[in-house]
Scaffold this active site. Structure first.
Site, PDB file in Angstrom:
ATOM      1  N   PRO A  10       0.782  -1.232   0.000  1.00 31.64           N
ATOM      2  CG  PRO A  10      -0.154  -1.127   2.116  1.00 31.64           C
ATOM      3  CD  PRO A  10       0.500  -2.073   1.160  1.00 31.64           C
ATOM      4  CG  ASN A  11      -0.268   4.411   1.135  1.00 34.73           C
ATOM      5  OD1 ASN A  11      -1.221   4.936   0.556  1.00 34.73           O
ATOM      6  ND2 ASN A  11      -0.372   3.929   2.363  1.00 34.73           N
ATOM      7  NE  ARG A  18       3.115  14.744   0.433  1.00 33.34           N
ATOM      8  CZ  ARG A  18       2.057  14.688   1.238  1.00 33.34           C
ATOM      9  NH1 ARG A  18       0.872  14.392   0.761  1.00 33.34           N
ATOM     10  NH2 ARG A  18       2.176  14.926   2.532  1.00 33.34           N
ATOM     11  CE1 TYR A  23       8.963   4.974   3.149  1.00 29.11           C
ATOM     12  CE2 TYR A  23       7.645   6.948   2.812  1.00 29.11           C
ATOM     13  CZ  TYR A  23       7.930   5.818   3.531  1.00 29.11           C
ATOM     14  OH  TYR A  23       7.201   5.500   4.641  1.00 29.11           O
ATOM     15  CG  ASN A  74       8.339  -2.306   0.471  1.00 25.07           C
ATOM     16  OD1 ASN A  74       7.750  -2.394   1.552  1.00 25.07           O
ATOM     17  ND2 ASN A  74       8.977  -1.218   0.095  1.00 25.07           N
ATOM     18  CB  ALA A  77       1.401   0.069   6.291  1.00 26.07           C
ATOM     19  CD  GLU A  98      10.841  -7.690   5.791  1.00 21.40           C
ATOM     20  OE1 GLU A  98      11.351  -8.665   6.382  1.00 21.40           O
ATOM     21  OE2 GLU A  98      10.164  -6.818   6.365  1.00 21.40           O
ATOM     22  CG  HIS A 100      11.104  -2.575   4.468  1.00 15.03           C
ATOM     23  ND1 HIS A 100       9.741  -2.480   4.315  1.00 15.03           N
ATOM     24  CD2 HIS A 100      11.340  -3.742   5.100  1.00 15.03           C
ATOM     25  CE1 HIS A 100       9.180  -3.543   4.851  1.00 15.03           C
ATOM     26  NE2 HIS A 100      10.116  -4.337   5.332  1.00 15.03           N
ATOM     27  NE  ARG A 107      10.253   5.787   8.662  1.00 13.96           N
ATOM     28  CZ  ARG A 107       9.298   5.720   7.716  1.00 13.96           C
ATOM     29  NH1 ARG A 107       9.356   4.783   6.786  1.00 13.96           N
ATOM     30  NH2 ARG A 107       8.312   6.594   7.697  1.00 13.96           N
TER      31      ARG A 107
HETATM   32  O1  CA2 Z   1      10.504   1.817   3.765  1.00 15.06           O
HETATM   33  C1  CA2 Z   1       9.656   1.121   3.209  1.00 15.06           C
HETATM   34  O2  CA2 Z   1       9.822   0.641   2.088  1.00 15.06           O
HETATM   35  C2  CA2 Z   1       8.313   0.880   3.895  1.00 15.06           C
HETATM   36  O3  CA2 Z   1       7.903  -0.433   3.585  1.00 15.06           O
HETATM   37  C3  CA2 Z   1       7.355   1.909   3.323  1.00 15.06           C
HETATM   38  C4  CA2 Z   1       5.975   1.881   3.968  1.00 15.06           C
HETATM   39  C5  CA2 Z   1       6.098   1.926   5.498  1.00 15.06           C
HETATM   40  O4  CA2 Z   1       4.809   1.748   6.070  1.00 15.06           O
HETATM   41  C6  CA2 Z   1       7.037   0.865   6.028  1.00 15.06           C
HETATM   42  O5  CA2 Z   1       7.144   1.035   7.435  1.00 15.06           O
HETATM   43  C7  CA2 Z   1       8.410   0.992   5.410  1.00 15.06           C
HETATM   44  C8  CA2 Z   1       5.138   3.078   3.514  1.00 15.06           C
HETATM   45  C9  CA2 Z   1       5.021   3.239   2.039  1.00 15.06           C
HETATM   46  C10 CA2 Z   1       4.420   4.574   1.799  1.00 15.06           C
HETATM   47  O6  CA2 Z   1       4.869   5.041   0.566  1.00 15.06           O
HETATM   48  C11 CA2 Z   1       4.799   6.376   0.350  1.00 15.06           C
HETATM   49  C12 CA2 Z   1       5.319   6.813  -0.834  1.00 15.06           C
HETATM   50  C13 CA2 Z   1       5.300   8.146  -1.136  1.00 15.06           C
HETATM   51  C14 CA2 Z   1       4.763   9.044  -0.256  1.00 15.06           C
HETATM   52  C15 CA2 Z   1       4.245   8.610   0.936  1.00 15.06           C
HETATM   53  C16 CA2 Z   1       4.253   7.267   1.243  1.00 15.06           C
END
Ligand code: CA2
Length: 144
Positions: A10-11, A18, A23, A74, A77, A98, A100, A107
């Protein structure tokens, strides 16, 4: 030719739009292109998918059985919440990496636990988009 499935949760479709300070500047398309290129260099084929839905990830993990030789995930969340994804991954008998982009362990505390980690052959975190390249290389190494 060995086949790898790359799943993003997700996301991650919002990458590059953003929070580049967390990221990185790359878009999901950039990340996927890096996977395709890296796999091609090792004579492997990659398929990349992204979804915002937990059940869809579970379906895709189940479908990987007997079709793919390795899985890169990946779970975003869902990494920190999903027993369903953990259970689906346990059913696979192929190497799981896995990935990230950030390092969740550095974090907020709610990101420190991973349901994916216990079933992963390797965890690659905190290396940005390059982590996906390293993950494809890790699968190549594990399959050789
Ligand atoms: O660091 C990573 O790859 C995460 O898997 C990213 C997840 C986060 O919940 C994990 O703890 C770590 C969040 C992905 C959100 O992606 C976004 C991308 C652009 C802007 C905002 C969020």
């Amino acid at each position: 030719m060995k086949k790898i499935l790359v799943l993003n949760g997700p996301n991650l479709n919002m990458l590059g739009l953003r929070e580049p300070e967390i990221y990185g500047p790359e878009t999901l398309r950039d990340v996927e292109d890096l996977c395709y290129e890296t796999a091609m260099g090792h004579n492997m084929r990659v398929e990349c998918r992204q979804t915002n839905h937990e059940g869809v990830l579970v379906d895709w993990i189940q479908e990987a059985r007997g079709i793919y030789d390795g899985l890169i995930i990946n779970a975003a969340a869902f990494t920190h919440t999903s027993v369903a994804i953990h259970d689906a991954l346990r059913l696979l008998d192929i190497p799981i990496i896995e990935v990230h982009l950030s390092d969740p362990k550095k974090r907020e505390e709610f990101r420190h636990f991973s349901y994916v980690e216990p079933v992963a052959a390797r965890v690659i975190a905190g290396q940005g988009a390059k982590g996906y390249k390293l993950a494809v290389e890790a699968i190549n190494e594990l399959l050789s």
